[in-house]
Design a protein around this motif. Structure first.
Motif, PDB file in Angstrom:
ATOM      1  N   GLY A 154       0.808  -1.202   0.000  1.00 24.40           N
ATOM      2  CA  GLY A 154       0.000   0.000   0.000  1.00 24.40           C
ATOM      3  C   GLY A 154       0.847   1.260   0.000  1.00 24.40           C
ATOM      4  N   GLU A 155       0.225   2.368   0.384  1.00 22.97           N
ATOM      5  CA  GLU A 155       0.877   3.669   0.309  1.00 22.97           C
ATOM      6  C   GLU A 155       1.670   3.968   1.580  1.00 22.97           C
ATOM      7  N   PRO A 156       2.909   4.456   1.436  1.00 21.09           N
ATOM      8  CA  PRO A 156       3.650   4.953   2.603  1.00 21.09           C
ATOM      9  C   PRO A 156       2.988   6.225   3.137  1.00 21.09           C
ATOM     10  N   SER A 157       3.542   6.748   4.203  1.00 23.01           N
ATOM     11  CA  SER A 157       2.977   7.959   4.821  1.00 23.01           C
ATOM     12  C   SER A 157       3.060   9.173   3.913  1.00 23.01           C
ATOM     13  N   GLY A 158       3.920   9.129   2.922  1.00 25.73           N
ATOM     14  CA  GLY A 158       4.061  10.226   1.976  1.00 25.73           C
ATOM     15  C   GLY A 158       5.223   9.948   1.047  1.00 25.73           C
ATOM     16  N   PRO A 159       5.500  10.849   0.124  1.00 27.29           N
ATOM     17  CA  PRO A 159       6.668  10.696  -0.752  1.00 27.29           C
ATOM     18  C   PRO A 159       7.956  10.706   0.071  1.00 27.29           C
ATOM     19  N   LEU A 160       8.960  10.022  -0.418  1.00 27.08           N
ATOM     20  CA  LEU A 160      10.277  10.098   0.199  1.00 27.08           C
ATOM     21  C   LEU A 160      10.941  11.398  -0.248  1.00 27.08           C
ATOM     22  N   THR A 161      11.559  12.089   0.698  1.00 23.14           N
ATOM     23  CA  THR A 161      12.252  13.335   0.392  1.00 23.14           C
ATOM     24  C   THR A 161      13.753  13.071   0.383  1.00 23.14           C
ATOM     25  N   PHE A 162      14.381  13.260  -0.762  1.00 22.57           N
ATOM     26  CA  PHE A 162      15.812  13.020  -0.916  1.00 22.57           C
ATOM     27  C   PHE A 162      16.559  14.352  -0.865  1.00 22.57           C
ATOM     28  N   GLY A 163      17.749  14.319  -0.300  1.00 23.32           N
ATOM     29  CA  GLY A 163      18.536  15.537  -0.236  1.00 23.32           C
ATOM     30  C   GLY A 163      19.905  15.286   0.348  1.00 23.32           C
ATOM     31  N   ARG A 164      20.540  16.373   0.767  1.00 19.46           N
ATOM     32  CA  ARG A 164      21.890  16.264   1.304  1.00 19.46           C
ATOM     33  C   ARG A 164      21.995  17.109   2.577  1.00 19.46           C
ATOM     34  N   ILE A 165      22.693  16.554   3.531  1.00 19.58           N
ATOM     35  CA  ILE A 165      23.067  17.274   4.741  1.00 19.58           C
ATOM     36  C   ILE A 165      24.578  17.173   4.866  1.00 19.58           C
ATOM     37  N   LYS A 166      25.234  18.325   4.888  1.00 21.00           N
ATOM     38  CA  LYS A 166      26.700  18.340   4.941  1.00 21.00           C
ATOM     39  C   LYS A 166      27.307  17.457   3.850  1.00 21.00           C
ATOM     40  N   HIS A 167      26.750  17.560   2.656  1.00 19.67           N
ATOM     41  CA  HIS A 167      27.269  16.873   1.468  1.00 19.67           C
ATOM     42  C   HIS A 167      27.064  15.360   1.506  1.00 19.67           C
ATOM     43  N   HIS A 168      26.212  14.876   2.387  1.00 17.69           N
ATOM     44  CA  HIS A 168      25.910  13.452   2.440  1.00 17.69           C
ATOM     45  C   HIS A 168      24.462  13.219   2.019  1.00 17.69           C
ATOM     46  N   ASN A 169      24.260  12.155   1.246  1.00 16.13           N
ATOM     47  CA  ASN A 169      22.920  11.822   0.797  1.00 16.13           C
ATOM     48  C   ASN A 169      22.073  11.305   1.960  1.00 16.13           C
ATOM     49  N   VAL A 170      20.852  11.795   2.048  1.00 18.47           N
ATOM     50  CA  VAL A 170      19.919  11.421   3.110  1.00 18.47           C
ATOM     51  C   VAL A 170      18.526  11.322   2.504  1.00 18.47           C
ATOM     52  N   VAL A 171      17.724  10.408   3.032  1.00 15.34           N
ATOM     53  CA  VAL A 171      16.319  10.359   2.649  1.00 15.34           C
ATOM     54  C   VAL A 171      15.487  10.540   3.913  1.00 15.34           C
ATOM     55  N   PHE A 172      14.431  11.338   3.797  1.00 16.56           N
ATOM     56  CA  PHE A 172      13.592  11.666   4.944  1.00 16.56           C
ATOM     57  C   PHE A 172      12.155  11.252   4.675  1.00 16.56           C
ATOM     58  N   LEU A 173      11.492  10.743   5.718  1.00 18.84           N
ATOM     59  CA  LEU A 173      10.085  10.401   5.634  1.00 18.84           C
ATOM     60  C   LEU A 173       9.378  10.858   6.903  1.00 18.84           C
ATOM     61  N   ALA A 174       8.280  11.578   6.742  1.00 18.02           N
ATOM     62  CA  ALA A 174       7.474  11.994   7.888  1.00 18.02           C
ATOM     63  C   ALA A 174       6.510  10.859   8.239  1.00 18.02           C
ATOM     64  N   ARG A 175       6.713  10.263   9.388  1.00 16.03           N
ATOM     65  CA  ARG A 175       5.962   9.074   9.796  1.00 16.03           C
ATOM     66  C   ARG A 175       4.446   9.298   9.794  1.00 16.03           C
ATOM     67  N   HIS A 176       4.031  10.467  10.271  1.00 16.57           N
ATOM     68  CA  HIS A 176       2.597  10.764  10.372  1.00 16.57           C
ATOM     69  C   HIS A 176       2.060  11.499   9.148  1.00 16.57           C
ATOM     70  N   GLY A 177       2.854  11.549   8.072  1.00 15.35           N
ATOM     71  CA  GLY A 177       2.477  12.325   6.898  1.00 15.35           C
ATOM     72  C   GLY A 177       2.979  13.744   7.031  1.00 15.35           C
ATOM     73  N   TYR A 178       3.148  14.421   5.910  1.00 15.13           N
ATOM     74  CA  TYR A 178       3.745  15.752   5.941  1.00 15.13           C
ATOM     75  C   TYR A 178       2.798  16.805   6.512  1.00 15.13           C
ATOM     76  N   GLY A 179       1.528  16.454   6.660  1.00 18.14           N
ATOM     77  CA  GLY A 179       0.599  17.349   7.339  1.00 18.14           C
ATOM     78  C   GLY A 179       0.250  16.849   8.724  1.00 18.14           C
ATOM     79  N   HIS A 180       0.984  15.833   9.194  1.00 19.06           N
ATOM     80  CA  HIS A 180       0.747  15.201  10.489  1.00 19.06           C
ATOM     81  C   HIS A 180      -0.724  14.808  10.649  1.00 19.06           C
ATOM     82  N   THR A 181      -1.195  13.982   9.720  1.00 19.66           N
ATOM     83  CA  THR A 181      -2.614  13.606   9.681  1.00 19.66           C
ATOM     84  C   THR A 181      -2.847  12.120   9.950  1.00 19.66           C
ATOM     85  N   ILE A 182      -1.782  11.328  10.076  1.00 21.68           N
ATOM     86  CA  ILE A 182      -1.954   9.879  10.233  1.00 21.68           C
ATOM     87  C   ILE A 182      -1.679   9.491  11.685  1.00 21.68           C
TER      88      ILE A 182
END
Length: 248
Positions: A29-57
């Motif tokens: 099924g569907e995860p809590s939302g899209p995976l957000t990819f990016g970099r912190i201090k030049h390192h690759n990181v992926v972020f996911l909001a457990r409750h959804g990006y609007g905190h609705t779950i």
């Protein structure tokens, strides 16, 4: 690659230089939302909001299997799970941070394993130590480097939610040995173990657990929000150091 799962109070990472977002389709099924990819201090990181990006779950409706499967599909090898908790132990006061080393599962009715279905063999995983000690130590070292006080160890009691616990329930959890209580620690940790992903939690104490408030007062929801807002700055500082010492 390292993934960060954000809980209550962390629906985004302010220090993440976002490169792209990706919707992941999973067999669960569907995860809590899209995976957000990016970099912190030049390192690759992926972020996911457990409750959804609007905190609705709410905690009991989170699709934990889809979340963990989606991260695994992107070659994530380590997960730092940020979670708000209520402090049961006297030392865990609002605003404190802790890296638990054990947990007790009191949840029910959640989809808690990938190993089910008639076509799959019965599979058992070793869950003696539910958190990766290697990743726990990395978080603790990062906190020291960031000059952020963090408690080493603790027993996380995972309850069903979404309501908070009664004072009697907290007394029971304390008798069982729990030092903190939250609603999202399971089955998240076990699912990560099933897929071979290192997993550790960074717990933020949002409030005294029920019956532990000074003078026996009721839990103040507005105060919880204020505590989390202040504590998340420290969490972001710790995460920066965790990421900076992570190998992509």
């Amino acid at each position: 690659m390292l993934a960060i799962i954000g809980g209550t109070g962390m629906t985004q990472l302010a220090n993440l230089e976002i490169t792209h977002r990706q919707v992941i389709r999973t067999p669960y099924g569907e995860p809590s939302g899209p995976l957000t990819f990016g970099r912190i201090k030049h390192h690759n990181v992926v972020f996911l909001a457990r409750h959804g990006y609007g905190h609705t779950i709410p905690p009991h409706e989170i699709n934990y299997r889809a979340n963990i499967w989606a991260l695994s599909s992107q070659k994530v090898k380590r997960i730092v799970a940020v979670a708000s908790v209520g402090g049961i132990a006297a030392a865990l006061k609002p605003g404190a941070l802790a890296v638990p080393d054990q947990l007790i599962d009191y949840t029910y009715g959640r989809k808690f394993t990938f190993f089910e279905g008639g076509e799959k063999p019965v599979t058992h995983i070793d869950f003696t130590e539910p958190y990766s000690d290697k990743l726990r130590q990395r978080i603790l070292k990062a906190a020291h480097a960031a000059q952020v006080a963090v408690s080493d160890g603790g027993i996380y009691a995972a309850t069903q939610g979404p309501r908070l616990e009664t004072a009697a329930e907290i007394n029971r959890l304390e008798r069982d040995g729990a030092t903190m209580v939250g609603m999202t620690g399971m089955p998240e940790a076990a699912l990560a173990r099933e897929l071979g992903i290192e997993y550790a939690a960074l717990a933020v104490v949002a409030n005294h657990a029920a019956g532990r408030e000074p003078q026996g007062s009721a839990i103040d929801m507005a105060a919880i929000h204020a505590v989390l807002t202040g504590a998340m700055e420290q969490v972001r500082n710790v995460l920066e150091y965790v990421v900076d010492h992570d190998a992509d």
